[in-house]
Design a protein around this motif. Structure first.
Motif, mmCIF file in Angstrom:
data_model
loop_
_atom_site.group_PDB
_atom_site.id
_atom_site.type_symbol
_atom_site.label_atom_id
_atom_site.label_comp_id
_atom_site.label_asym_id
_atom_site.label_seq_id
_atom_site.Cartn_x
_atom_site.Cartn_y
_atom_site.Cartn_z
ATOM 1 N N ALA A 184 7.941 -12.240 -6.633
ATOM 2 C CA ALA A 184 7.390 -12.552 -8.060
ATOM 3 C C ALA A 184 5.727 -12.529 -7.833
ATOM 4 N N LYS A 185 5.428 -13.329 -7.599
ATOM 5 C CA LYS A 185 3.881 -13.141 -7.093
ATOM 6 C C LYS A 185 2.648 -12.408 -6.609
ATOM 7 N N SER A 186 3.407 -11.636 -5.342
ATOM 8 C CA SER A 186 2.781 -10.491 -4.861
ATOM 9 C C SER A 186 3.129 -9.342 -5.843
ATOM 10 N N VAL A 187 3.933 -9.488 -6.467
ATOM 11 C CA VAL A 187 3.957 -8.088 -7.332
ATOM 12 C C VAL A 187 2.981 -8.097 -8.411
ATOM 13 N N ASN A 221 0.649 -1.167 0.218
ATOM 14 C CA ASN A 221 0.180 -0.076 0.148
ATOM 15 C C ASN A 221 1.159 1.001 -0.050
ATOM 16 N N LEU A 222 2.168 1.066 0.878
ATOM 17 C CA LEU A 222 3.026 2.449 0.391
ATOM 18 C C LEU A 222 3.876 2.622 -0.640
ATOM 19 N N GLN A 223 4.004 1.356 -1.249
ATOM 20 C CA GLN A 223 4.599 1.824 -2.596
ATOM 21 C C GLN A 223 4.007 2.279 -3.594
ATOM 22 N N LEU A 224 2.351 1.666 -3.361
ATOM 23 C CA LEU A 224 1.739 2.221 -4.454
ATOM 24 C C LEU A 224 0.987 3.826 -4.314
ATOM 25 N N LYS A 225 1.124 4.033 -2.957
ATOM 26 C CA LYS A 225 0.979 5.654 -2.234
ATOM 27 C C LYS A 225 2.050 6.561 -2.940
ATOM 28 N N PHE A 280 -0.209 -6.914 -7.092
ATOM 29 C CA PHE A 280 -0.084 -5.815 -7.203
ATOM 30 C C PHE A 280 -0.166 -5.198 -8.648
ATOM 31 N N CYS A 281 0.348 -5.819 -9.684
ATOM 32 C CA CYS A 281 -0.097 -5.211 -11.260
ATOM 33 C C CYS A 281 -0.947 -5.185 -11.921
ATOM 34 N N LEU A 282 -1.770 -6.764 -11.710
ATOM 35 C CA LEU A 282 -2.958 -6.536 -12.066
ATOM 36 C C LEU A 282 -4.552 -5.766 -11.004
ATOM 37 N N GLU A 283 -3.988 -5.778 -9.695
ATOM 38 C CA GLU A 283 -4.875 -5.286 -9.120
ATOM 39 C C GLU A 283 -4.557 -3.473 -9.246
ATOM 40 N N ASN A 284 -3.529 -3.090 -9.646
ATOM 41 C CA ASN A 284 -3.284 -1.588 -10.134
ATOM 42 C C ASN A 284 -3.100 -1.262 -11.731
ATOM 43 N N SER A 285 -3.163 -2.271 -12.389
ATOM 44 C CA SER A 285 -4.145 -1.776 -13.983
ATOM 45 C C SER A 285 -1.892 -1.252 -14.074
ATOM 46 N N PHE A 286 -1.771 -1.721 -13.695
ATOM 47 C CA PHE A 286 0.264 -1.706 -14.094
ATOM 48 C C PHE A 286 0.612 -3.081 -15.048
#
Length: 235
Positions: free
Chosen positions: A206-209, A173-177, A212-218
């Motif tokens: 890798a899996k978490s990232v 969450n911090l990294q997204l911010k 993370f990309c999927l959830e935030n459209s990165f």
């Protein structure tokens, strides 16, 4: 007399990360960096040998004509050129003859903290800047690692550029911010790749990232060179 530059290595390989992963490229790695990124593993970034001055005696001193000649000797057909480091924009004035003369796509991998004079050096407008702006997981303080005016200047003038962030599985969450703080209002692709200086560390994130990309459209970027070879020069 033309100034000598510190050259860590010049080699032909496959781009391992970012928007153009998988493309055969000639790499120019220059020595020296204005950041240290102590959060990126035991030795800092995966190119620690181009940052840590204790390796300086292994770097070559070459002028720009010698660098161009060596690059052209490796290049096949119209392959990409990737200029990396260290932090290559420290020498953006000195390497400009290479930018002017190279006949293929050029990517400069940068931490986006050095301001480029696009008026005086207009050919940089055709360059793709892979802006790997550092997050707090790098261990660098904000005022050193985030230069918003530099980022905006690159985005405005070199329109094919993109962002590339190193992400670990803690504090997502911090990294997204932080990513949103850096990129909001700038219409460039955002790539995220897992932190890891070894295949094992890469796999931990890798899996978490990916999610993370999927959830935030990165866009997701793996790090092919580390996954296959670990920390190895000439790859």
């Amino acid at each position: 007399m033309k100034k000598n530059l510190y050259v860590v290595e010049i080699f032909r390989s496959i781009q391992g990360e970012g928007k153009y992963a998988g493309r055969i490229s000639v790499f120019l790695r220059l020595g020296g960096c204005n950041l240290r990124c102590p959060g990126f593993g035991e030795k800092g970034c995966d190119s620690y040998y181009a940052v840590d001055k204790k390796y300086k005696n292994e770097w070559e001193k070459l002028n720009i004509d010698e660098i161009i000649k060596r690059i052209e000797s490796l290049k096949q057909k119209n392959e990409d050129l990737v200029i990396t480091g260290g932090e290559p924009t420290l020498y953006y004035r000195e390497i400009y003859p290479l930018i002017e003369s190279y006949s293929g796509q050029i990517t400069i991998e940068t931490n986006a903290t050095i301001d480029i004079n696009f008026k005086k050096y207009p050919k940089y407008k055709d360059v793709i800047f892979a802006m790997s702006v550092k997050l707090s997981n790098s261990g660098e303080e904000y005022k050193k690692r985030v230069k918003k005016e530099v980022i905006k200047n690159i985005a405005k003038n070199a329109e094919k550029s993109f962002f590339k962030f190193v992400i670990n599985k803690e504090n997502l969450n911090l990294q997204l911010k932080e990513i949103l703080d850096i990129t909001t209002g700038i219409d460039l692709d955002i790539y995220c790749m897992p932190m890891g200086e070894s295949p094992e560390k890469l796999e931990e994130n890798a899996k978490s990232v990916f999610n993370f990309c999927l959830e935030n459209s990165f866009c997701y970027s793996d790090r092919i060179h580390i996954r296959i070879f670990g920390k190895k020069k000439g790859i």
